[in-house]
Motif scaffolding. Sequence first.
Motif, mmCIF file in Angstrom:
data_model
loop_
_atom_site.group_PDB
_atom_site.id
_atom_site.type_symbol
_atom_site.label_atom_id
_atom_site.label_comp_id
_atom_site.label_asym_id
_atom_site.label_seq_id
_atom_site.Cartn_x
_atom_site.Cartn_y
_atom_site.Cartn_z
ATOM 1 N N GLN A 203 0.809 -1.504 0.525
ATOM 2 C CA GLN A 203 -0.215 0.046 0.065
ATOM 3 C C GLN A 203 0.564 1.008 0.150
ATOM 4 O O GLN A 203 1.954 1.419 0.775
ATOM 5 N N VAL A 204 0.761 2.354 -1.144
ATOM 6 C CA VAL A 204 1.543 3.369 -0.641
ATOM 7 C C VAL A 204 0.206 4.468 -0.409
ATOM 8 O O VAL A 204 -0.612 4.181 -0.638
ATOM 9 N N PRO A 205 0.593 5.679 0.477
ATOM 10 C CA PRO A 205 -0.767 6.621 0.796
ATOM 11 C C PRO A 205 -1.079 7.637 -0.440
ATOM 12 O O PRO A 205 -1.124 7.834 -1.622
ATOM 13 N N GLY A 206 -2.818 7.311 0.083
ATOM 14 C CA GLY A 206 -3.728 7.329 -0.505
ATOM 15 C C GLY A 206 -4.078 6.686 -1.599
ATOM 16 O O GLY A 206 -5.251 6.890 -2.553
ATOM 17 N N LYS A 207 -3.629 5.252 -1.856
ATOM 18 C CA LYS A 207 -3.547 4.054 -2.453
ATOM 19 C C LYS A 207 -4.371 3.207 -1.971
ATOM 20 O O LYS A 207 -4.005 2.748 -0.653
ATOM 21 N N GLU A 208 -5.258 2.406 -2.286
ATOM 22 C CA GLU A 208 -5.774 0.909 -1.821
ATOM 23 C C GLU A 208 -4.457 0.370 -1.767
ATOM 24 O O GLU A 208 -3.890 -0.528 -2.258
ATOM 25 N N ARG A 209 -4.562 -0.731 -0.461
ATOM 26 C CA ARG A 209 -3.692 -2.139 -0.642
ATOM 27 C C ARG A 209 -4.234 -2.908 -1.610
ATOM 28 O O ARG A 209 -5.537 -2.817 -2.379
ATOM 29 N N VAL A 210 -2.966 -3.464 -2.459
ATOM 30 C CA VAL A 210 -2.855 -4.516 -3.705
ATOM 31 C C VAL A 210 -2.296 -5.830 -2.846
ATOM 32 O O VAL A 210 -1.204 -5.513 -2.576
ATOM 33 N N ILE A 211 -3.281 -6.180 -3.642
ATOM 34 C CA ILE A 211 -2.420 -8.055 -3.144
ATOM 35 C C ILE A 211 -0.494 -8.518 -3.836
ATOM 36 O O ILE A 211 -1.334 -7.810 -5.573
ATOM 37 N N VAL A 212 0.361 -8.184 -4.034
ATOM 38 C CA VAL A 212 1.121 -8.887 -5.113
ATOM 39 C C VAL A 212 1.363 -10.285 -5.436
ATOM 40 O O VAL A 212 2.330 -10.516 -6.254
ATOM 41 N N ALA A 213 1.711 -11.016 -4.820
ATOM 42 C CA ALA A 213 1.406 -12.314 -4.289
ATOM 43 C C ALA A 213 0.592 -13.180 -3.411
ATOM 44 O O ALA A 213 0.796 -12.511 -2.405
ATOM 45 N N ALA A 214 0.741 -14.057 -3.967
ATOM 46 C CA ALA A 214 -0.042 -15.392 -2.907
ATOM 47 C C ALA A 214 0.488 -17.065 -3.320
ATOM 48 O O ALA A 214 0.627 -17.114 -4.107
ATOM 49 N N HIS A 215 0.211 -17.277 -1.754
ATOM 50 C CA HIS A 215 0.852 -18.757 -1.901
ATOM 51 C C HIS A 215 -0.405 -19.445 -1.407
ATOM 52 O O HIS A 215 -0.911 -19.509 -0.217
ATOM 53 N N ARG A 216 -0.901 -19.852 -2.218
ATOM 54 C CA ARG A 216 -2.087 -20.566 -1.211
ATOM 55 C C ARG A 216 -2.240 -22.355 -1.819
ATOM 56 O O ARG A 216 -1.482 -23.191 -2.236
ATOM 57 N N TRP A 217 -3.162 -22.904 -0.713
ATOM 58 C CA TRP A 217 -3.048 -23.967 0.237
ATOM 59 C C TRP A 217 -3.981 -24.621 -0.846
ATOM 60 O O TRP A 217 -5.515 -24.302 -0.595
ATOM 61 N N SER A 218 -3.963 -25.671 -2.330
ATOM 62 C CA SER A 218 -5.314 -25.737 -3.040
ATOM 63 C C SER A 218 -5.614 -27.593 -2.842
ATOM 64 O O SER A 218 -4.895 -28.582 -2.821
ATOM 65 N N LEU B 181 14.260 -4.582 -8.078
ATOM 66 C CA LEU B 181 13.136 -3.377 -7.962
ATOM 67 C C LEU B 181 13.211 -1.914 -8.320
ATOM 68 O O LEU B 181 14.283 -1.179 -9.032
ATOM 69 N N THR B 182 12.126 -1.986 -8.142
ATOM 70 C CA THR B 182 11.469 -0.176 -9.081
ATOM 71 C C THR B 182 11.127 1.354 -7.954
ATOM 72 O O THR B 182 11.064 0.498 -7.264
ATOM 73 N N PRO B 183 11.635 2.512 -8.678
ATOM 74 C CA PRO B 183 11.112 2.653 -7.224
ATOM 75 C C PRO B 183 9.042 2.667 -7.313
ATOM 76 O O PRO B 183 9.187 3.312 -6.074
ATOM 77 N N GLU B 184 8.552 2.349 -8.251
ATOM 78 C CA GLU B 184 7.593 2.129 -8.173
ATOM 79 C C GLU B 184 7.453 0.378 -7.352
ATOM 80 O O GLU B 184 5.746 0.985 -6.821
ATOM 81 N N ASP B 185 7.696 -0.004 -7.280
ATOM 82 C CA ASP B 185 7.703 -0.912 -5.671
ATOM 83 C C ASP B 185 7.558 0.096 -4.439
ATOM 84 O O ASP B 185 7.268 -0.555 -3.519
ATOM 85 N N THR B 186 7.960 1.044 -3.606
ATOM 86 C CA THR B 186 8.320 1.630 -2.932
ATOM 87 C C THR B 186 6.424 1.612 -2.102
ATOM 88 O O THR B 186 5.505 1.606 -2.929
ATOM 89 N N ALA B 187 6.569 1.094 -1.303
ATOM 90 C CA ALA B 187 5.222 1.091 0.000
ATOM 91 C C ALA B 187 5.332 0.661 1.090
ATOM 92 O O ALA B 187 6.828 0.329 1.052
ATOM 93 N N ILE B 188 4.277 0.060 1.831
ATOM 94 C CA ILE B 188 4.231 -0.948 2.879
ATOM 95 C C ILE B 188 3.996 -1.679 2.385
ATOM 96 O O ILE B 188 2.664 -1.825 2.136
ATOM 97 N N TYR B 189 4.840 -3.088 2.719
ATOM 98 C CA TYR B 189 4.861 -4.622 2.239
ATOM 99 C C TYR B 189 3.583 -4.875 3.664
ATOM 100 O O TYR B 189 4.218 -5.487 4.575
ATOM 101 N N TYR B 190 2.428 -6.288 3.735
ATOM 102 C CA TYR B 190 1.941 -6.209 4.878
ATOM 103 C C TYR B 190 1.572 -7.870 3.962
ATOM 104 O O TYR B 190 1.388 -7.969 3.227
#
Length: 119
Positions: free
Chosen positions: A39-54, A89-98
């Motif tokens: 998540q970056v300030p002023g924007k929604e939190r978005v998923i970047v990667a998932a590891h799912r139990w199938s 990594l690029t500057p566009e990857d700057t964010a808080i990662y959860y």
Amino acid sequence: QVQLVESGGGLVQAGGSLRLSCAASGRTFSRYDMGWFRQVPGKERVIVAAHRWSRGITYYADYADSVKGRFTISRDNAKNTVYLQMNNLTPEDTAIYYCAGGAGEYEYWGQGTQVTVSS
């Protein structure tokens, strides 16, 4: 109650790499879907990667288009830890990662770790 604790964020130059870690408490970690969001300030939190139990058989990974080929999610069930390896990594990857996890939905969340990529 499951607790998730992220680590590994920091400042890196463009083109560099970081590895984020998320340590989880709880006995059913191996069956949880785990994900990394940002998540970056002023924007929604978005998923970047998932590891799912199938289907109780195996795991599969999924990535946002913006990070495909650069980020890799993995987990070590013996350590109750999920990782996010971030390369080129690029500057566009700057964010808080959860880190987030749960059984079928992301019900548990970490406190977040800041990643800053300088140009």
